[in-house]
Design an enzyme around this catalytic site. Structure first.
Site, PDB file in Angstrom:
ATOM      1  N   SER A 110       0.704  -1.104   0.025  1.00  0.00           N
ATOM      2  CA  SER A 110      -0.050  -0.190  -0.099  1.00  0.00           C
ATOM      3  C   SER A 110       0.854   1.281   0.000  1.00  0.00           C
ATOM      4  O   SER A 110       0.244   2.504  -0.071  1.00  0.00           O
ATOM      5  CB  SER A 110      -0.954   0.173   1.159  1.00  0.00           C
ATOM      6  OG  SER A 110      -2.058  -0.826   1.024  1.00  0.00           O
ATOM      7  N   LYS A 149       3.972   6.888   4.653  1.00  0.00           N
ATOM      8  CA  LYS A 149       3.096   5.687   3.898  1.00  0.00           C
ATOM      9  C   LYS A 149       3.237   4.286   4.287  1.00  0.00           C
ATOM     10  O   LYS A 149       4.329   3.957   3.931  1.00  0.00           O
ATOM     11  CB  LYS A 149       2.687   6.087   2.693  1.00  0.00           C
ATOM     12  CG  LYS A 149       1.377   5.143   2.285  1.00  0.00           C
ATOM     13  CD  LYS A 149       0.068   5.434   2.612  1.00  0.00           C
ATOM     14  CE  LYS A 149      -0.951   4.261   2.348  1.00  0.00           C
ATOM     15  NZ  LYS A 149      -0.615   3.089   3.440  1.00  0.00           N
ATOM     16  N   THR A 150       2.534   3.444   4.822  1.00  0.00           N
ATOM     17  CA  THR A 150       2.702   1.882   5.261  1.00  0.00           C
ATOM     18  C   THR A 150       2.279   1.140   4.054  1.00  0.00           C
ATOM     19  O   THR A 150       1.232   1.405   3.183  1.00  0.00           O
ATOM     20  CB  THR A 150       2.093   1.838   6.517  1.00  0.00           C
ATOM     21  OG1 THR A 150       0.814   1.799   6.439  1.00  0.00           O
ATOM     22  CG2 THR A 150       2.859   2.427   7.693  1.00  0.00           C
ATOM     23  N   GLY A 151       2.638  -0.109   4.310  1.00  0.00           N
ATOM     24  CA  GLY A 151       2.131  -1.242   3.433  1.00  0.00           C
ATOM     25  C   GLY A 151       2.236  -2.635   4.100  1.00  0.00           C
ATOM     26  O   GLY A 151       3.043  -2.818   4.762  1.00  0.00           O
TER      27      GLY A 151
END
Length: 314
Positions: free
Chosen positions: A96, A258-260
Site C-alpha cells: 500500500s 505511508k505504510t504497506g
C-alpha cells in the site's frame, strides 16, 4: 545498548555483503525552494576503496538474520546527499505504499475544483480494508477525501477509485516513468496487488526507486506548492505508521509516512519523509518480507532499521 549488541553479533557478516552499496555525498538546492525533479544524488563509491563495506551494512544484515527476513533499505540526507543503501536495487512488493504516489499523481492531474468533485460508487465497489469508503456509499466522496482515506487510513476502495482517475495501475506506472522511474511495475488493483509471490515482478519496486518517487512529489517541483503541502499534511497525519519508522526516529523529528502490508510472506513496508529540526529532510524507504507464505513480521524490525539509519545520517 541495542546497537552495540547488533554490531557485536555481526562482526563476521561484513565479508558476505558484496551487494551492499556505500555512502554518497553531493550538493543540493536551497532549503527554501522545492528541489527540481530528478535532483537526488546517485550512489557513489568514489570516496571508498573498492569492495569496502559500510559499517551499517553489518547492522542491517544482523536484523535480517535475527528476524529471518529479506530487508531492503534506502535513505538519503537531502542536504548532504549521504545515503544508507542496503539491497536498495533489489525488487520487493510495494503493497500500500503506492497510495502516497498515487495521490501525488492525482493532485498533479487535477485542479482544486476538480479535487472537490464527488465520486459516486456502490457497495459492489467495496473491497477489504475500506474503513472510510464503506461509510459513504450513499453520498460518495470527493477526490480530496478519497486521497485522505487512501493515504491516512490505507483505504483500499479509495485507492481503486483513484486509480480510475489516473489511467489505472498502468497509467500510474507511466506517470512514474515520467519522473524517471523505469523500475517500478504496477499491474493490479487492491487487494490483488498485495498478494505477492516470490519471483514475481508484478507490483514491485526497489527501495531506491520508490523513495526517489516520494521525494519528487513531497520535496521536488513536480507538484505546485499548495499540492505539496496537502500531500505532506496527509503523510504527517497518517494513522497506520505507529511502531514503524515513527518509532525509530529521534525525538523532535517529524515523520510523514505511508505504510504497506502484504497478504503473504509477512511483507511489510514503510516509506517516509523525515523532517529534522537541525537539517534538511531525510527520505527513507524500508521494504521487508519473510521466507514462508505464512510468515508474520514484527513491526519492530522496521523501527530498528530506522534506528540504524538515524545513527548514520542523524
Amino acid at each position: 545498548m541495542l546497537h552495540t549488541r547488533i554490531r557485536r553479533a555481526t562482526l563476521g557478516a561484513v565479508a558476505a555483503l558484496s551487494l551492499v552499496p556505500v555512502m554518497a555525498c553531493g550538493q543540493e538546492s536551497s532549503a527554501d525552494a522545492a528541489e527540481p525533479a530528478g535532483s537526488a544524488p546517485s550512489s557513489s563509491a568514489a570516496a571508498h576503496k573498492p569492495g569496502e563495506v559500510e559499517p551499517y551494512a553489518a547492522e542491517l544484515k544482523a536484523l535480517e538474520d535475527e528476524f529471518d527476513v529479506r530487508l531492503g533499505v534506502y535513505a538519503v540526507d537531502t542536504g548532504s546527499g549521504r545515503e544508507v543503501a542496503y539491497r536498495d536495487g533489489e525488487r520487493f512488493p510495494y503493497n500500500s505504499t503506492f497510495k502516497a504516489l498515487e495521490c501525488g499523481a492525482v493532485l498533479d492531474k487535477h485542479t482544486d475544483r476538480e479535487m472537490d468533485r464527488v465520486v459516486k460508487y456502490s457497495e459492489d465497489d467495496l473491497v477489504d480494508n475500506s474503513p472510510v469508503t464503506e461509510k459513504h456509499v450513499e453520498d460518495g466522496m470527493t477526490l480530496t477525501a478519497l486521497c485522505d482515506a487512501a493515504v491516512r487510513y490505507s483505504d483500499n476502495t479509495a485507492a481503486n477509485l483513484l486509480f480510475e482517475t489516473v489511467g489505472g495501475p498502468k497509467g500510474l506506472d507511466k506517470t512514474l516513468e515520467g519522473l524517471g522511474d523505469h523500475v517500478t511495475r504496477m499491474e493490479r488493483v487492491e487487494p490483488f496487488l498485495s498478494r505477492w509471490e516470490p519471483g514475481s515482478k508484478r507490483d514491485t519496486s526497489t527501495p531506491r526507486a520508490f523513495a526517489k518517487d516520494l521525494r519528487a512529489y513531497v520535496l521536488g517541483d513536480v507538484l505546485a506548492e499548495g499540492d505539496r503541502k496537502q500531500l505532506t499534511t496527509w503523510l504527517r497525519n497518517n494513522t497506520t505508521g505507529d511502531g514503524l519508522i515513527r518509532a525509530g526516529v529521534r525525538q523532535g523529528w517529524v515523520v510523514g509516512d505511508k505504510t504497506g502490508t502484504g497478504s503473504y510472506y509477512g511483507a511489510r513496508n514503510d516509506m517516509a519523509v523525515v523532517w529534522r529540526p537541525d537539517g534538511r529532510p531525510l527520505v527513507l524507504n524500508v521494504m521487508v518480507h519473510g521466507h514462508t507464505k505464512d510468515a508474520e513480521l514484527d513491526s519492530e524490525l522496521i523501527a530498528r532499521a530506522t534506528e540504524v539509519v538515524a545513527d548514520r545520517l542523524g
